[in-house]
Enzyme design. Structure first.
Site, PDB file in Angstrom:
ATOM      1  CB  SER A 124      81.547  -0.609  24.930  1.00 51.27           C
ATOM      2  OG  SER A 124      82.772   0.088  24.962  1.00 51.27           O
ATOM      3  CE1 TYR A 126      83.393  -3.749  21.064  1.00 55.80           C
ATOM      4  CE2 TYR A 126      83.936  -1.477  21.590  1.00 55.80           C
ATOM      5  CZ  TYR A 126      83.576  -2.752  21.993  1.00 55.80           C
ATOM      6  OH  TYR A 126      83.406  -3.020  23.333  1.00 55.80           O
TER       7      TYR A 126
END
Length: 321
Positions: A159, A185
């Site tokens: 990501s 994350y």
């Protein structure tokens, strides 16, 4: 530096566009997190091209529903469903121990984002455990199956969120700093890229390459931990993607880069790279627009080798100090 790879596709291309004309008959694929969203559309495109596809899912009921949907829409009934909870290494071992035959494509797609602070029984922060360590264990367990295939490819779904943090080896699990869901994350997504770098270095001689990617902005269950009002407001404001990848993609568009890395003939033997919008991303110091570019630290071969060694030690029960 090597020339960045481009393709005839862009941010508006779908997984079906990418795989059109490609015949995967006789090839096998395993897609994690394939019960919905990008994973479902990745599996659908691979099955539509003739591959035998296994959906590895936490929710078996949802997985079987997805499997029936894929079979109905593609006419390919060689779709299997297996249980996999990446935060529970027992399920990883069950899957890998039971795998029979070569594996041509492994798509490490499943993940969680911005989850509340939580830890596995081993003491591993949940996002790092799920997004990286579970997939790392899965790939290790399937290495021989991948080596038995011809041009085996690992697709590591990262990501642009990796821009939030490198892997902080001195405090992987927030023992010394306050927990921050976005930072957690970010380092797990950086780990996804570093894995592709080191897996290619170690396994290319076995015919296995790995690449990482940013699928684009897609509304899926990944945003389940967002504030509902913020999520609704963001959905109302963000337009559909354009060819440059500014805007939100459909799940079919979000799956395109995964399917490209899994199938495109021009990527045979290519590994250790990061792609976005169906092309290789530029290396940047920081992600300038929140969507594009790969930070140099995510491609650092020294960090990639260190992460591999640390991950092996964690799987073997040695927690870093």
């Amino acid at each position: 530096m090597a020339t960045r790879i481009t393709t005839p596709f862009d941010a508006t291309s779908t997984a079906q566009d990418v795989v059109a004309g490609i015949d995967l008959t006789g090839r096998t694929a395993l897609v994690t997190g394939a019960a919905s969203g990008i994973g479902l559309e990745t599996a659908r495109a691979l099955a539509g091209a003739g591959a035998s596809v296994t959906l590895a899912v936490r929710d078996l009921e949802a997985g079987h529903t997805a499997g029936r949907d894929i079979a109905a829409t593609t006419g390919n009934d060689t779709v299997e469903v297996v249980h996999l909870d990446l935060a529970d290494l027992r399920t990883v071992s069950t899957l890998t121990d039971g795998w029979v035959g070569p594996l041509h494509v492994l798509v490490n797609n499943a993940g969680i984002m911005a989850s509340p602070e939580a830890y596995t029984p081993q003491g591993w922060e949940l996002q790092f455990a799920t997004n990286h360590l579970g997939h790392f264990a899965l790939a290790l367990g399937l290495r021989d199956a991948l080596a038995a295939a011809d041009d085996a490819r690992i697709v590591s779904v990262s990501s642009s969120g990796h821009g939030s943090s490198p892997v902080l080896f001195d405090d992987l699990f927030f023992d010394r700093r306050p927990y921050d869901a976005g930072t957690a994350y970010g380092q797990s997504k950086t780990a996804n890229v570093l894995f592709a770098v080191e897996a290619t270095r170690r396994w290319a001689d076995l015919g296995i390459t790995a690449n990482a990617l940013m699928p684009g902005g897609v509304w899926t269950k990944l945003q389940q931990h967002w504030d509902p009002a913020t999520l609704a407001a963001t959905k109302a404001q963000v337009p559909a993607t354009d060819a440059a990848g500014m805007g939100v993609k459909t799940p079919q568009q979000g799956a395109a880069t995964s399917v490209l890395l899994a199938t495109w003939p021009g990527l045979q033997g290519v590994g250790g790279r990061y792609f976005e919008d169906c092309r290789e991303a530029a290396v940047v110091e920081q992600v300038p627009d929140g969507l594009h570019g790969v930070c140099a630290y995510a491609l650092d071969p020294v960090a990639a080798e260190r992460l591999w060694d640390v991950s092996l030690a964690l799987l073997e029960g040695v927690r870093p100090g």
